[in-house]
Design an enzyme around this catalytic site. Structure first.
Site, mmCIF file in Angstrom:
data_model
loop_
_atom_site.group_PDB
_atom_site.id
_atom_site.type_symbol
_atom_site.label_atom_id
_atom_site.label_comp_id
_atom_site.label_asym_id
_atom_site.label_seq_id
_atom_site.Cartn_x
_atom_site.Cartn_y
_atom_site.Cartn_z
ATOM 1 N N ASP A 99 0.787 -1.255 -0.109
ATOM 2 C CA ASP A 99 0.112 -0.389 0.049
ATOM 3 C C ASP A 99 0.833 1.284 0.033
ATOM 4 O O ASP A 99 0.423 2.398 -0.213
ATOM 5 C CB ASP A 99 -0.859 -0.020 1.294
ATOM 6 C CG ASP A 99 -0.475 -0.293 2.441
ATOM 7 O OD1 ASP A 99 0.563 0.580 2.988
ATOM 8 O OD2 ASP A 99 -0.258 -1.297 3.202
ATOM 9 N N ASP A 150 8.943 -12.451 -4.091
ATOM 10 C CA ASP A 150 8.707 -13.058 -2.705
ATOM 11 C C ASP A 150 9.612 -12.573 -1.866
ATOM 12 O O ASP A 150 10.816 -12.629 -2.207
ATOM 13 C CB ASP A 150 8.919 -14.560 -2.876
ATOM 14 C CG ASP A 150 8.313 -15.351 -1.774
ATOM 15 O OD1 ASP A 150 8.950 -14.841 -0.678
ATOM 16 O OD2 ASP A 150 7.525 -16.289 -1.691
ATOM 17 N N GLY A 151 9.341 -12.036 -0.636
ATOM 18 C CA GLY A 151 10.178 -11.401 0.192
ATOM 19 C C GLY A 151 11.154 -12.417 0.838
ATOM 20 O O GLY A 151 12.364 -12.012 1.201
ATOM 21 N N ASP A 173 6.161 -5.999 6.595
ATOM 22 C CA ASP A 173 4.754 -5.079 6.741
ATOM 23 C C ASP A 173 3.976 -6.106 5.993
ATOM 24 O O ASP A 173 3.498 -5.730 4.925
ATOM 25 C CB ASP A 173 4.753 -3.880 6.122
ATOM 26 C CG ASP A 173 3.518 -3.309 6.067
ATOM 27 O OD1 ASP A 173 2.594 -3.753 6.692
ATOM 28 O OD2 ASP A 173 3.379 -2.477 5.017
HETATM 29 N N1 SAM Z 1 -0.925 -3.318 7.305
HETATM 30 C C1 SAM Z 1 -1.162 -4.488 6.903
HETATM 31 C C2 SAM Z 1 -1.614 -5.579 8.064
HETATM 32 O O1 SAM Z 1 -0.935 -5.921 8.824
HETATM 33 O O2 SAM Z 1 -2.795 -5.877 8.034
HETATM 34 C C3 SAM Z 1 -0.166 -5.116 5.903
HETATM 35 C C4 SAM Z 1 -0.449 -4.240 4.731
HETATM 36 S S1 SAM Z 1 0.571 -4.569 3.178
HETATM 37 C C5 SAM Z 1 -0.815 -4.533 2.212
HETATM 38 C C6 SAM Z 1 0.858 -6.384 3.264
HETATM 39 C C7 SAM Z 1 1.377 -6.946 1.816
HETATM 40 O O3 SAM Z 1 2.412 -7.940 2.105
HETATM 41 C C8 SAM Z 1 0.465 -7.402 0.866
HETATM 42 O O4 SAM Z 1 0.391 -6.458 -0.241
HETATM 43 C C9 SAM Z 1 1.043 -8.521 0.356
HETATM 44 O O5 SAM Z 1 1.002 -8.683 -1.108
HETATM 45 C C10 SAM Z 1 2.314 -8.580 0.919
HETATM 46 N N2 SAM Z 1 3.052 -9.926 0.787
HETATM 47 C C11 SAM Z 1 2.564 -11.167 1.475
HETATM 48 N N3 SAM Z 1 3.192 -12.095 1.234
HETATM 49 C C12 SAM Z 1 4.433 -11.464 0.837
HETATM 50 C C13 SAM Z 1 5.641 -12.288 0.428
HETATM 51 N N4 SAM Z 1 5.942 -13.351 0.501
HETATM 52 N N5 SAM Z 1 6.551 -11.374 -0.117
HETATM 53 C C14 SAM Z 1 6.206 -10.171 -0.342
HETATM 54 N N6 SAM Z 1 4.981 -9.371 -0.027
HETATM 55 C C15 SAM Z 1 4.068 -10.409 0.563
#
Ligand code: SAM
Length: 303
Positions: A99, A150-151, A173
């Site tokens: 976001d 992927d993180g 996050d």
């Molecule tokens: N503030 C939020 C919460 O705790 O509910 C988190 C917000 S942010 C939108 C979370 C992001 O993590 C999402 O956009 C999602 O696509 C990303 N995400 C999930 N798994 C991931 C991964 N393996 N690698 C990178 N990003 C990832």
């Protein structure tokens, strides 16, 4: 509700966040003005709707990620706790955070020279730019660069990197464990984080829990982190659109004598008010104080 779009979580004009696995017997509701976007991406179910009282809301796999009205509490605390606990953060990595709200906060620190965001789902970034512009403005800053991958894989590759490529602060996050973020709540991820930061580095991660939900999950998370980091502390932020109105944040340091509960740099009250809506240096310290029942369970490992 004027939109023709539908979503399984929205009935009779109300969004309902239900998860019998994560929070049995309780649900959070928001009244819907209109559904803005519905999509099944390669990684997750994405919903964006306009609520009557909390602005636009981003929901992934049925769980609220951010609402325009209260997002600043989470974004500021997960960013400024580790950044002010560090004496001179220059290189910052954000895992997830599609976001853009955390980036918006990170670049407020003059010391930060480079902020890299690693997001798995490009769709979340595009939708934030369209429907959550106050958060997505974080992407426009010249210090920011974005990697779509992927993180976990990103960190895995980084473990071979020279010290110059390591980070001062890493902020996870992510979304919750049921989905593409599952590995972010495991001990092997903490090891990757440990190896990706400098000797005085600090990490923080959203714990996907709070003391009112599955406190034993928090205990396990902290226990796993303690096997890797000498300093492991639990803070939290209040945020009405997260289940139970609170989200725990786990912060860890590589330096055994590091007191992350006390900010190493403090801005004047005037400057704090200019830059932040939630974070301040008094709250930094106070946010680590646990209620007695939680302290017993989380700090005294024998309970
Ligand atoms: N503030 C939020 C919460 O705790 O509910 C988190 C917000 S942010 C939108 C979370 C992001 O993590 C999402 O956009 C999602 O696509 C990303 N995400 C999930 N798994 C991931 C991964 N393996 N690698 C990178 N990003 C990832």
């Amino acid at each position: 509700m004027s939109s023709q779009l539908t979503h399984v979580t929205i009935q009779d004009g109300w969004f309902r966040e239900v998860s019998e696995g994560s929070f049995p017997g309780q649900a959070m509701r928001l009244r819907v003005k209109q559904i803005l976007h519905v999509e099944q991406s390669p990684f997750q179910d994405i919903l964006v709707f306009e609520s009557t009282d909390y602005g636009n809301v981003l929901v992934l796999d049925g769980i609220v990620q951010v609402s325009e009205r209260d997002e600043f509490s989470y974004q500021e605390m997960i960013s400024h706790l580790p950044l002010f606990a560090h004496s001179n953060p220059k290189r910052v990595l954000v895992i997830g955070g599609g976001d853009g709200g955390v980036l918006r906060e990170v670049v407020k620190h003059d010391s930060v020279e480079e902020a890299t965001l690693v997001e798995i789902d490009e769709g979340v970034i595009h939708l934030s730019k369209k429907y959550l512009p106050h958060m997505a403005k974080g992407f426009d800053h010249p210090k920011v660069n974005v990697v779509i991958t992927d993180g976990f894989e990103f960190l895995n590759k980084l473990s071979q990197a020279p010290t110059s490529e390591k980070y001062d602060v890493i902020i996870t996050d992510s979304s919750d464990p049921d989905g593409p973020a599952e590995m972010f709540f495991q001990q092997r991820y903490f090891k990757l984080l440990h190896d990706a930061i400098k000797e005085d580095g600090i990490i923080i991660t959203q714990a996907s829990e709070n003391v009112w939900l599955k406190i034993q999950n928090l205990k396990t998370l902290m226990h796993d982190a303690r096997q890797i980091f000498p300093v492991v502390e639990l803070s939290s932020c209040t945020c009405p659109t997260y289940t139970s109105g609170q989200l725990a944040l786990m912060i860890c340091s590589k330096k055994a004598d590091d007191d992350v509960k006390v900010p190493k740099r403090v801005l004047s009250k005037m400057k704090e008010r200019e830059l932040f809506r939630y974070y301040n240096s008094r709250l930094h310290e106070a946010s680590f104080i646990l209620p007695t029942f939680a302290e017993k369970i989380l700090v005294d490992e024998s309970v």
